[in-house]
Design a protein around this motif. Structure first.
Motif, PDB file in Angstrom:
ATOM      1  N   GLY A  72       0.795  -1.217   0.000  1.00 21.26           N
ATOM      2  CA  GLY A  72       0.000   0.000   0.000  1.00 21.26           C
ATOM      3  C   GLY A  72       0.830   1.272   0.000  1.00 21.26           C
ATOM      4  N   PHE A  73       0.143   2.401   0.136  1.00 27.67           N
ATOM      5  CA  PHE A  73       0.771   3.720   0.111  1.00 27.67           C
ATOM      6  C   PHE A  73       1.798   3.844   1.238  1.00 27.67           C
ATOM      7  CE2 PHE A  73       0.965   8.093   1.666  1.00 27.67           C
ATOM      8  CZ  PHE A  73       1.242   8.792   0.499  1.00 27.67           C
ATOM      9  N   GLY A  74       2.988   4.327   0.883  1.00 29.43           N
ATOM     10  CA  GLY A  74       4.031   4.577   1.865  1.00 29.43           C
ATOM     11  C   GLY A  74       4.738   3.335   2.364  1.00 29.43           C
ATOM     12  N   ALA A  75       4.353   2.165   1.865  1.00 29.74           N
ATOM     13  CA  ALA A  75       4.937   0.914   2.355  1.00 29.74           C
ATOM     14  C   ALA A  75       5.963   0.378   1.352  1.00 29.74           C
ATOM     15  CB  ALA A  75       3.839  -0.110   2.639  1.00 29.74           C
ATOM     16  N   SER A  76       6.283  -0.907   1.486  1.00 28.43           N
ATOM     17  CA  SER A  76       7.290  -1.541   0.633  1.00 28.43           C
ATOM     18  C   SER A  76       7.182  -3.049   0.828  1.00 28.43           C
ATOM     19  CB  SER A  76       8.696  -1.065   1.019  1.00 28.43           C
ATOM     20  OG  SER A  76       9.022  -1.515   2.330  1.00 28.43           O
TER      21      SER A  76
END
Length: 318
Positions: A72-76
């Motif tokens: 998701g957004f901002g993750a990895s």
């Protein structure tokens, strides 16, 4: 000793050295072949148009039908650390850092929508000839998965067999104030550049988590690391501005055409993407089931990894 004897000894020695070199090269070649036949481990995939390629970082492990994990957004890829090993017991698991996140490239352009991300992942799927593929997407990554499932490129035909959507974006909705700030040009640049990355990350995780005591310093540092660069700040701003992309309403009208069996899993206390979105998806997708995961906010793979893994494994084994 006669000259002829010396010559014979030299020839024998030379043959021995050459034989040893040949044997060594053969062993190295066999070793290299064995290493190349085992695709497990991290790497980079060069994707996109030749004039503007993008390198996406990925981690791969396991054997069997492929599972592509989309964060998701901002993750990895870090977000899957607690469930990827379990999935890899019976599947070839590929976790990828989307463009602009983790260790992937963060070019100074504005192509950070779910449509842009899906185009890169489509090439990854085709280049690796992935078939009987399960796509697992969380939040923003779930939006990417939905775009891929709707892609009518004939090269994707028959490749995607199942979908797993975790607290995914899917319809136009209100977004938390954190995203609204990033969508405001002046405030986004001031906020991202002036507030320490670790502070930004901890605030975001506190919104995403139900139990803030589960947020540890290592997690904060891993998610904050890309924000310490100008490219990482650029990527996070332009991804946030397109978190609910233009054309999403029109896209969502096509969800009924997604025939792939779909598991929709949702945290019971999601304050970022409300459960109503999951309920609407279940009513819309032709072959979908909805499961509620108790005791989490927006990141089930982080707060409730065992329950999340059990659900996904059960779905894959059906």
């Amino acid at each position: 000793m006669k000259a002829t004897d010396l010559a014979a000894m030299a020839a024998t020695s030379l043959r021995g050295v050459l034989g040893l070199v040949a044997a060594t090269l053969c062993a190295l070649a066999l070793g290299a072949h064995a290493a190349n036949s085992d695709d497990e481990g991290p790497g980079f995939a060069r994707l996109g148009p030749p004039e503007a390629p993008v390198k996406l970082f990925y981690e791969e492990k396991g054997r069997g039908s492929p599972v592509l994990l989309v964060h998701g957004f901002g993750a990895s890829t870090y977000t899957w650390r607690n469930i990827a090993p379990g999935l890899a017991e019976n599947h070839r698991v590929i976790a990828v850092d989307l463009k602009g996140f983790g260790q992937s490239d963060k070019p100074f352009d504005e192509r950070y929508s779910v449509f842009d991300q899906a185009e890169l992942l489509k090439q990854l799927i085709i280049d690796n000839n992935l078939r009987d593929l399960t796509l697992v997407g969380h939040s923003y990554g779930g939006g990417v998965v939905l775009v891929l499932a709707l892609d009518e490129d004939p090269r994707l035909t028959g490749r995607i067999s199942k979908l797993v959507l975790l607290d995914t974006i899917a319809y136009p909705q209100d977004v938390p104030v954190f995203f609204r700030i990033l969508d405001t040009p002046f405030l986004s640049h001031v906020g991202v550049r002036m507030v320490p990355p670790s502070v930004q990350t901890r605030i975001a995780l506190r919104i995403a988590y139900l139990d803030n005591s589960k947020i540890d310093d290592e997690e904060v540092e891993m998610y904050a690391a890309p924000l310490r660069t100008a490219a990482g700040k650029h990527a996070i701003i332009h991804s946030a501005r397109q978190i609910i992309p233009e054309g999403l309403e029109e896209l969502s009208e096509r969800y009924r055409s997604i025939a792939a069996p779909t598991l929709i899993a949702w945290c019971d206390h999601d304050r970022i993407v409300p459960l109503d979105v999951g309920l609407k998806l279940r009513r819309t997708l032709p072959d979908a089931e909805l499961k509620i995961i108790e005791g989490c906010g927006h990141m089930p793979q982080e707060e409730q990894p065992e329950a999340t893994l059990d659900l996904i494994q059960g779905f894959l084994n059906d």
